[in-house]
Design a protein around this motif. Structure first.
Motif, PDB file in Angstrom:
ATOM      1  N   GLY A  95       0.815  -1.196   0.000  1.00 15.15           N
ATOM      2  CA  GLY A  95       0.000   0.000   0.000  1.00 15.15           C
ATOM      3  C   GLY A  95       0.855   1.254   0.000  1.00 15.15           C
ATOM      4  O   GLY A  95       2.036   1.248  -0.360  1.00 15.15           O
ATOM      5  N   HIS A  96       0.278   2.339   0.437  1.00 16.81           N
ATOM      6  CA  HIS A  96       0.911   3.649   0.422  1.00 16.81           C
ATOM      7  C   HIS A  96       0.998   4.139   1.872  1.00 16.81           C
ATOM      8  O   HIS A  96      -0.026   4.435   2.487  1.00 16.81           O
ATOM      9  N   THR A  97       2.204   4.171   2.406  1.00 15.61           N
ATOM     10  CA  THR A  97       2.392   4.392   3.834  1.00 15.61           C
ATOM     11  C   THR A  97       2.905   5.794   4.125  1.00 15.61           C
ATOM     12  O   THR A  97       3.718   6.341   3.380  1.00 15.61           O
ATOM     13  N   ALA A  98       2.439   6.349   5.239  1.00 14.90           N
ATOM     14  CA  ALA A  98       2.948   7.626   5.727  1.00 14.90           C
ATOM     15  C   ALA A  98       3.439   7.439   7.153  1.00 14.90           C
ATOM     16  O   ALA A  98       2.786   6.777   7.965  1.00 14.90           O
ATOM     17  N   GLY A  99       4.589   8.001   7.460  1.00 15.18           N
ATOM     18  CA  GLY A  99       5.079   8.040   8.826  1.00 15.18           C
ATOM     19  C   GLY A  99       4.661   9.356   9.455  1.00 15.18           C
ATOM     20  O   GLY A  99       4.709  10.406   8.801  1.00 15.18           O
ATOM     21  N   LEU A 100       4.244   9.321  10.699  1.00 16.05           N
ATOM     22  CA  LEU A 100       3.766  10.510  11.407  1.00 16.05           C
ATOM     23  C   LEU A 100       4.429  10.587  12.772  1.00 16.05           C
ATOM     24  O   LEU A 100       4.433   9.595  13.509  1.00 16.05           O
ATOM     25  N   ILE A 158       1.594   5.459  10.154  1.00 18.19           N
ATOM     26  CA  ILE A 158       2.311   4.879  11.286  1.00 18.19           C
ATOM     27  C   ILE A 158       2.754   6.025  12.195  1.00 18.19           C
ATOM     28  O   ILE A 158       3.624   6.817  11.837  1.00 18.19           O
ATOM     29  N   ALA A 159       2.154   6.125  13.375  1.00 15.68           N
ATOM     30  CA  ALA A 159       2.364   7.270  14.258  1.00 15.68           C
ATOM     31  C   ALA A 159       3.338   6.954  15.384  1.00 15.68           C
ATOM     32  O   ALA A 159       3.403   5.828  15.884  1.00 15.68           O
ATOM     33  N   SER A 160       4.063   7.980  15.782  1.00 16.08           N
ATOM     34  CA  SER A 160       4.970   7.891  16.935  1.00 16.08           C
ATOM     35  C   SER A 160       4.960   9.237  17.638  1.00 16.08           C
ATOM     36  O   SER A 160       4.281  10.179  17.223  1.00 16.08           O
ATOM     37  N   GLY A 161       5.727   9.343  18.724  1.00 13.36           N
ATOM     38  CA  GLY A 161       5.820  10.600  19.453  1.00 13.36           C
ATOM     39  C   GLY A 161       4.858  10.682  20.617  1.00 13.36           C
ATOM     40  O   GLY A 161       3.998   9.821  20.816  1.00 13.36           O
TER      41      GLY A 161
END
Length: 387
Positions: free
Chosen positions: A161-166, A287-290
């Motif tokens: 798929g088409h992934t974004a890191g956040l 995909i979230a972090s922080g």
């Protein structure tokens, strides 16, 4: 190579340290997270740091004193992480330092300043230190941020798929993968929420613990519409922002409102601006972090705004969300001492990729490394069950 990555973000609350054992095998970086720790700034030092940040004014003496004091705190944190997770056998320190100003004018980054003198770290640990990562990218015409972009591209490479890191720190930023990768700051992550809570609690609280205040409040749609009119959100990427814009003074222009409703509205602002920024890229997963991942109210709002895109945390992929940024700078430090580029020009807007940072020698001088025959194209987090 055993690397300690050090990071303090735009929440200005603590220094995070990640111990990472990094090995390049062919075109893949294997990153084993040995452990992480977080040391809050001493209250007095944090107060002095916040007093220098925009919109406050300061003097060069205060900057000098902070550079020393923050460097000493980073040194103590690096030593503690090295002893706890590597039994004192680390080979390199990669220190992002503490951003106090990011100079942006008419959409172009012209300079940046991170404090935390690396000589104190090298002196205390005996290890070489890579620091001042952002300036080289700015000199090459880039935004100098977010520098987690290359890490995300390597780490998320190959996912379906088409992934974004956040990353949701004081400022929120995203990395969008694909044929034309992009990375940019979406706007306030926790910055305005934290500022509101600190003001409303008369300085006894610094963030909305578990999103409790926002959950109690009701979003003021009229105020949210006003906040969304901020010109920054309509600027094209790549773009960066910070507390030069989104600071406590930003709240002073707002009309009186119930305290919990204010926090709820600012939380909705963060969710809206992240989702709106990602909408044109149509990711299938985010995909979230922080620190923002510890705010369930914010995550609920964000899920509702993202629509069909699946929101996950980096923990689900084997990378603790609190460790991601410090781990990313550990990787950037590794790349630097091996003569490898630490940026993707498509992410920062630079004319070309650059080897980042400056190296302060340790007791044995500079690290003895050889440039790999190929640049890494993928990164795996090993030892932490991947999905």
């Amino acid at each position: 190579m055993r690397v300690i990555g050090l990071m303090s973000g735009t929440s200005h609350d603590a220094i995070d340290a990640v111990a990472a054992d990094i090995v390049q095998r062919a075109d893949t970086l294997d990153v084993a997270i040995a452990g992480m720790l977080s040391r809050p700034y001493p209250a007095t030092l944090r107060a002095q740091l916040l007093a220098t940040l925009p919109p406050n004014t300061t003097d060069i003496g205060a900057v000098c004193r902070l550079d020393t004091a923050i460097g000493q705190e980073f040194a103590a944190t690096a030593e503690a992480a090295n002893n706890e997770f590597f039994d004192g056998t680390a080979e390199l320190i990669a220190s992002h330092g503490q951003t106090v100003f990011h100079w942006v004018a008419e959409g172009a980054a012209l300079g940046t300043l991170q404090l935390g003198q690396p000589a104190w770290i090298a002196q205390r640990t005996g290890l070489a230190v890579v620091s001042d990562f952002r300036a080289r990218d700015i000199a090459a015409g880039g935004q100098g941020a977010p520098l987690v972009g290359l890490f995300d591209l390597l780490w998320l490479n190959g996912r379906q798929g088409h992934t974004a890191g956040l990353n949701i720190g004081g400022i929120a930023n995203v990395t969008v993968t694909g044929d034309h990768p992009s990375a940019f700051d979406t706007g306030p992550g926790n910055a305005l929420i934290d500022a509101a809570v600190e003001r409303l609690s008369a300085g006894t609280e610094f963030f909305d613990h578990d999103g409790t205040r926002a959950a109690r409040g009701t979003v003021d749609d009229s105020l949210l519409k006003t906040l969304l009119a901020e010109p920054y959100y309509r600027k094209p990427s790549p773009k960066t922002t910070g507390k030069e814009l989104f600071n406590a003074a930003y709240l002073e222009r707002l009309p009186p409102i119930d305290p919990d409703d204010l926090v709820a509205t600012l939380t909705a602002l963060t969710a809206h601006t992240i989702a709106d920024a990602l909408a044109t890229h149509s990711p299938t997963e985010v995909i979230a972090s922080g620190g923002g991942t510890r705010n369930p109210t914010l995550l609920t709002m964000l899920r509702e705004r993202l629509g069909h895109a699946k929101l996950r945390t980096s923990d689900e992929l084997g990378l603790p969300s609190a460790a991601k940024e410090a781990a990313a700078f550990a990787v950037l430090g590794f790349l630097t001492v091996h003569g490898l580029d630490g940026t993707d020009p498509g992410c920062t807007g630079a004319r070309e990729a650059s080897v980042l940072g400056a190296i302060t020698p340790g007791v044995n001088g500079f690290p003895r490394t050889e440039r790999p025959s190929v640049a890494p194209r993928q990164l795996t987090v090993v030892g932490h069950g991947q999905a």
